[in-house]
Design an enzyme around this catalytic site. Structure first.
Site, mmCIF file in Angstrom:
data_model
loop_
_atom_site.group_PDB
_atom_site.id
_atom_site.type_symbol
_atom_site.label_atom_id
_atom_site.label_comp_id
_atom_site.label_asym_id
_atom_site.label_seq_id
_atom_site.Cartn_x
_atom_site.Cartn_y
_atom_site.Cartn_z
ATOM 1 N N SER A 1 1.706 -2.690 1.760
ATOM 2 C CA SER A 1 1.351 -3.792 0.416
ATOM 3 C C SER A 1 -0.136 -4.748 0.812
ATOM 4 C CB SER A 1 2.467 -4.470 -0.312
ATOM 5 O OG SER A 1 2.219 -5.225 -1.915
ATOM 6 N N ASP B 1 4.932 3.272 -8.309
ATOM 7 C CA ASP B 1 4.859 1.489 -8.372
ATOM 8 C C ASP B 1 4.110 1.319 -9.326
ATOM 9 O OD1 ASP B 1 3.912 -0.360 -7.101
ATOM 10 O OD2 ASP B 1 3.145 0.302 -5.297
ATOM 11 N N HIS C 1 7.755 0.494 -5.825
ATOM 12 C CA HIS C 1 6.325 -0.403 -5.009
ATOM 13 C C HIS C 1 7.815 -0.828 -3.489
ATOM 14 C CE1 HIS C 1 2.874 -3.020 -3.600
ATOM 15 N NE2 HIS C 1 3.783 -4.117 -3.498
#
Length: 294
Positions: free
Chosen positions: A168, A240, A269
């Site tokens: 991320s 995601d 995610h």
């Protein structure tokens, strides 16, 4: 109508005529204040650190060493999680914008136990047991640099035996570190974005603000990847809902060879490794083998 009546009429209408101007001025003041707040406090919309560390490598049966790295008046906290082989390659694990290392202990276990890496996982300042101020883009870059120096100078690990891994927002940190250190073996960038500016463009409320001018926390990976000189593996789940996998596709397209893109059909995610299973593990393993044998 007499003169008195005209005067009275004008006096009564004046507040009505002035009201729209007053509202416009108030709206402008409020808007300017909102812009100032967004510029001054935007880190609070990007970073979500927590102090309590809920899990450790011991939760997953791993031996590890607590590490504290001085950084000016602050210090970083991390875990050195050694592999069984003393000569195993090392993953410098750069976590995302939420919680702390505790939320990443399970995946660190996967990288160590299933893939055979030694893992160094640490918290940026403001997270977990790392002291210091609230995080910012410049600070997390400085923290990652301190972790890199720990591995290379204090642990004396050959940079060609280090793989950067970022998830991320940590993926954007991995891109920055790969740009700074082309001597690294390679970088794995998972579930990451092109830039903060493009992330904000997905939010409807940002259409009312001059985001390009206000934004100073940029994490502009899409502007950096074309200059990378290291192999990169991009991983992204196609389900995601936080960051679209199309951002990894765009980063991949802008990155020079050697590069790879691994899309996990059922991954969201944070579940690529779980949903991808052997596809994820073998993709990671094959990439690492190729870059470590260069």
């Amino acid at each position: 109508m007499g003169r008195f009546d005209k005067t009275l009429h004008t006096t009564l209408l004046r507040p009505v005529r002035m009201l729209p101007i007053g509202l416009i001025v108030l709206a402008l003041v409020l808007y300017a204040g909102a812009c100032a707040y967004l510029r001054q406090a935007q880190e609070r919309f990007i970073f979500f650190p927590e102090r309590e560390v809920s899990e450790t490598p011991a939760t997953y049966g791993l031996g590890y060493e607590e590490v504290y790295l001085p950084l000016g008046d602050d210090r970083l906290h991390g875990w050195w999680i050694p592999a069984d082989r003393p000569d195993a390659p090392v993953v410098l694990y750069l976590h995302g914008n939420g919680i702390n290392v505790g939320a990443n202990a399970e995946h660190a276990h996967r990288l160590q136990y299933r893939l055979g890496f030694t893992v160094f996982l640490f918290d940026y300042r403001g997270y977990g047991k790392s002291s210091g101020p609230f995080p910012s883009e410049d600070r997390v870059y400085a923290d990652a640099e301190r972790a890199w120096q720990y591995l290379v100078r204090e642990r004396r690990i050959d940079p060609r035996r280090i793989v950067l891994y970022g998830h991320s927002l940590g993926g954007a940190v991995a891109v920055e570190m790969a740009l700074r250190h082309p001597e690294v073996a390679g970088a794995v960038v998972e579930s990451s974005f092109t830039s903060i500016q493009e992330m904000t463009a997905t939010q409807a409320w940002t259409r009312f603000f001059p985001v390009r001018w206000l934004l100073h926390q940029r994490f502009d990976s899409i502007a950096k990847v074309s200059r990378l000189q290291v192999p990169v593996l991009f991983i992204h789940g196609q389900r995601d809902q936080v960051i679209s996998y199309t951002m990894s596709e765009r980063n991949y397209a802008a990155t020079p060879q050697p590069k790879r893109l691994l899309l996990i059909a059922g991954g969201d995610h944070a579940t690529n490794a779980v949903e991808g299973g052997n596809l994820y593990l073998e993709g990671f393993r094959a990439f690492a083998h190729s870059v470590l044998s260069r």
